[in-house]
Write a protein that holds these residues in place. Sequence first.
Motif, PDB file in Angstrom:
ATOM      1  N   THR A  14      25.916 -43.589 -28.853  1.00 46.34           N
ATOM      2  CA  THR A  14      25.811 -42.262 -29.450  1.00 46.34           C
ATOM      3  C   THR A  14      24.378 -41.757 -29.503  1.00 46.34           C
ATOM      4  O   THR A  14      24.128 -40.650 -29.974  1.00 46.34           O
ATOM      5  N   THR A  16      20.523 -40.410 -28.706  1.00 45.53           N
ATOM      6  CA  THR A  16      19.839 -39.424 -27.879  1.00 45.53           C
ATOM      7  C   THR A  16      18.671 -40.116 -27.185  1.00 45.53           C
ATOM      8  O   THR A  16      17.844 -40.744 -27.855  1.00 45.53           O
ATOM      9  N   GLN A  17      18.600 -40.022 -25.861  1.00 50.06           N
ATOM     10  CA  GLN A  17      17.477 -40.603 -25.127  1.00 50.06           C
ATOM     11  C   GLN A  17      16.424 -39.527 -24.923  1.00 50.06           C
ATOM     12  O   GLN A  17      16.669 -38.502 -24.293  1.00 50.06           O
ATOM     13  N   HIS A  18      15.245 -39.765 -25.464  1.00 48.72           N
ATOM     14  CA  HIS A  18      14.180 -38.757 -25.436  1.00 48.72           C
ATOM     15  C   HIS A  18      13.317 -38.863 -24.193  1.00 48.72           C
ATOM     16  O   HIS A  18      12.707 -37.876 -23.783  1.00 48.72           O
ATOM     17  N   LEU A  67      15.251 -44.151 -27.860  1.00 45.60           N
ATOM     18  CA  LEU A  67      16.571 -43.712 -28.306  1.00 45.60           C
ATOM     19  C   LEU A  67      16.558 -43.500 -29.805  1.00 45.60           C
ATOM     20  O   LEU A  67      16.023 -44.330 -30.549  1.00 45.60           O
ATOM     21  N   THR A  70      19.239 -42.356 -33.175  1.00 44.16           N
ATOM     22  CA  THR A  70      20.676 -42.408 -33.472  1.00 44.16           C
ATOM     23  C   THR A  70      21.115 -41.633 -34.710  1.00 44.16           C
ATOM     24  O   THR A  70      22.304 -41.536 -34.979  1.00 44.16           O
TER      25      THR A  70
END
Length: 529
Positions: A241, A243-245, A357, A359
């Motif tokens: 779930t 988000t990869q920045h 990442l 979360t």
Amino acid sequence: MTDLVPLRRALISVSDKTGLVDLAQALAARGVELLSTGGTALALRKAGLSVRDVADVTGFPEMMDGRVKTLHPKVHGGLLALRDDQEHLAAMEAHGIAPIDLLVVNLYPFEETVAKGAAYADCIENIDIGGPAMIRAAAKNHAFVNVVTDVEDYHALLAELDANDDQTTLAFRKKLAQIAYARTAAYDAAVSTWMAAAIGEQTPRRRAFAGTLAQSLRYGENPHQKAAFYVDGSNRPGVATATQHQGKELSYNNINDTDAAFELVAEFDPAEGPACAIIKHANPCGVARGATLAEAYSRAFDCDRTSAFGGIVALNQTLDAATAEEIVKIFTEVVIAPGADDAAKEIFAAKKNLRLLTTDGLPDAKAALLAYRQVAGGFLVQDKDTGHVSAADLKVVTRIAPTDAQIADLLFAWNVAKHVKSNAIVYVRDGATVGVGAGQMSRVDSALIAAKKAERMAEALGLAEPLTKGSAVASDAFFPFPDGLLEAAAAGATCVIQPGGSMRDDEVIAAADEAGLAMVFTGQRHFRH
């Protein structure tokens, strides 16, 4: 089978209205007749589109709160009829059945209803019947019928029509059919899994699992293995779930190790202070608490600096600049945290290959979940290991009782040992691991390896003696003989936590007393294979 099939008539009945109007307008512009039901028909009419109600086609009104509307020969005949079979065509003409060339259906939101914690009756009402029946019928007859079950396929359908003069190819219809059967299978899996839990059936006769493709991976554990990443829709905070920045695409091993790291660091409540876990090949090479997140990272790093190179870092609090500055001093594959401030992101931006990442939360380390693993001819299913012990659960079995400070380190070591491959030995001192022995066939070897690592780190850090001197040691399972315990004592451990339960517990306790160790039993083990 016929290759190109024209699209003249479509039945659209969707729960998720995303993209509905745009799709219907594009179909209508191509001269496609639109059939629909209930709320979908209402939405299309509001958009100014001409729609024919399914009730007008079947001659029966929707009834029983909408439970019965599409279960009719004029619907299923239109979907199932073979257009190159004269008997089928004759039956259609005799009974006034018109062909349906496109079915667009997405199902009642059962999974979402369950995720919201809805009551049993509400979950039952959100089990779709007509939708899956139509989908399966259309998919079976993909020689002539297109079936679309996912919003993300609307664009692909229109592109296919544009490319083939408002017709679709057999290859395209086959692909849609496969997607459709996977969707109904996943839907049924969700229903059966929920119902088993709802009625308390722990080992149902048949069990199904399903997932949705999140990412096609470059390869698996090794370059010759194909792999993909699927998500189960549970929304548990973690790599699925996150988000990869920044950074390149995650690999199979990255995902596996990042999950291991985040599940471990979630054992430590952020309200009780910062914590960091560094993972390499699914095993922790350093875990620590600290007054600050940067200190927690540094203390975890000092457990095994060699193994930490190219590892995964998991944090239980928002990543800040001071911690980011420490992390970027060596090569790190992935950093995962509940959040990251702008200053930390800016520091990481200079390391283009470092994945960050976030979360927006930590997984609940005590949540009841299922874990499963494939074996030849089947798969094993068990409850996820959520076992926890507190100071009140510990049984002192030696003449010397541990101090409060020792108990704190023992419990810390115990939480870490749960996440170390068996046989696991973990040395902890002042809220930080100082030696980890993992995955050995002998518990003695694990104790020796962990102690040896501590000796090497003492030399690297310029310490007079290894930090295992005065440490607490955890064993994930009982010591079957005194030898492993005595190796831990030789490394300098002063207190021990283990499950107990060996036939030779009395010998092990006697050895601990003779060595001047304090030892507690948990009555619970943490094998991790």
